[in-house]
Design a protein around this motif. Sequence first.
Motif, mmCIF file in Angstrom:
data_model
loop_
_atom_site.group_PDB
_atom_site.id
_atom_site.type_symbol
_atom_site.label_atom_id
_atom_site.label_comp_id
_atom_site.label_asym_id
_atom_site.label_seq_id
_atom_site.Cartn_x
_atom_site.Cartn_y
_atom_site.Cartn_z
ATOM 1 N N GLU A 142 -6.007 10.677 -5.138
ATOM 2 C CA GLU A 142 -6.896 9.935 -4.255
ATOM 3 C C GLU A 142 -7.412 10.819 -3.118
ATOM 4 O O GLU A 142 -6.666 11.632 -2.576
ATOM 5 N N ARG B 284 0.810 -1.224 0.000
ATOM 6 C CA ARG B 284 0.000 0.000 0.000
ATOM 7 C C ARG B 284 0.844 1.276 0.000
ATOM 8 O O ARG B 284 0.361 2.344 -0.320
ATOM 9 N N GLN C 230 -1.730 5.830 -10.466
ATOM 10 C CA GLN C 230 -3.071 6.398 -10.589
ATOM 11 C C GLN C 230 -3.028 7.693 -11.392
ATOM 12 O O GLN C 230 -2.164 8.530 -11.179
ATOM 13 N N SER D 78 -8.082 4.951 -3.195
ATOM 14 C CA SER D 78 -7.203 3.788 -3.288
ATOM 15 C C SER D 78 -8.070 2.545 -3.221
ATOM 16 O O SER D 78 -8.412 2.062 -2.143
ATOM 17 N N THR E 81 -8.194 10.649 0.427
ATOM 18 C CA THR E 81 -7.891 9.735 1.529
ATOM 19 C C THR E 81 -8.903 9.817 2.673
ATOM 20 O O THR E 81 -8.835 9.026 3.612
#
Length: 450
Positions: A246, A236, A242, A330, A248
């Motif tokens: 993201e 992770r 990507q 994610s 989070t």
Amino acid sequence: MATSAPRVMVLPLPAQGHLTPLMELSHRLVDHGLEVTFVCTEPVLDALRQTTVDNDGIQLVSIPDGLADGDDRRDLGKVMDALSRCVPGYVEELIRTTKVKWLVADTNMGCLCFEVGKKLGVRVASFFPASAACLGTLFRVPQLIEDGFFDEMGFPKRRGAFELAPRMPPIYTSHMVWSVEGGADVQHAAFQLVCRNNEASSLAEVVVCNSFLEAEATAFELFPNILPIGPLFADRRKPVGQFLPEDTRCLGWLDAQSDNSVVYVAFGTSTVFDPRQFKELAEGLELTGRPFLWVVRPDFTSGAGVSNKAWFDEFETRVAGKGLVVSWCSQQQVLAHRAVACFVSHCGWNSTMEGVRNGVPFLCWSGLKVDQYSNRSYVCDIWRTGLAVWPGGEDGVVTKEEVRARLEQVIGDHGIAERARMLADAARMSIGEGGSSYENFNRFISLLME
């Protein structure tokens, strides 16, 4: 005198669903002592620079994609035409300057680079980012033409579905990999690309794919030259390429939810809903009364952007505290979270493998494309780890009532949950020490180290 580690050049098709598994593979190669030059197009590298801080030892190199700034990079015909003009020359130049020993390239780029690699004395490996069933079907194209399913241009001569073998997903003649939007000329060009990639595959010393033996036992029996090395995933802490930043917040939000309570909804990077379907999905999620995490990209709906719609603002206000909408997340961390009960998915192969590895039941969406039909068949008919929604009328819209009913059905089905857990156990065993994918991967590493 110590010798330097062999350098491998990795080349994906410039699309999120192709980039991610090859980035995951690259991390694994680095972990095993290889040096990796990861080649992406300039727009892809620009996107990665916005989302990635550290590439963990992977050297990122860009090449032009041959398109102008205003060109539509979702137009597959235009993209592949431009890449065919750019890629061979730039790959040749990179091979000469980086002194790579191996070229590990996306099977879908094979006709653009395998011959170049062989010409320069570089060994070639082919990586297929989707299922073995899908790749095996592509390998069977000449036989399917001979058997009268398609003409020499790739157009169907028979309608309906057929199967290569029991416990293989059915093949729909109107829904092949080359059955893309854009008219007959674009479809024919896509078919020619498939045929050229098939021919190029003969230049590869090994063909590997992101799958595992227990998931596709029949496909690997039919096509023993395809080696499963998956499900691939990265630690992770390691970036997987990507395109979008993201949000989070969702991980902390999930921490506050009960076990097996959250509906996770995500449709990849290219699925687009019309405004009516978008609204039906939103209201269907609301009707369940369950907590949900929904990934809504800025370009997720056709027409005006979601953020400009007053009704969507009202929707978010109504569901605040119960539902969370994010622009990207994610996905691997989300699907591994104890709170997730169900994955509403477009059935892209990466999403399918990520859900499978984490034992998450699926609700498969309609309106699929390319390999997503066979992936849905695996989930609903062969593994039986999920259900599908179906349009309610001639307009092809999945209603909010259908969304609610199917979600309740899949979440309440203990048989589905148990089969999903068993398949996840098989996936973990395959990549664990002594497992089939573990052994195949070690053989692959040994080959690259020769």
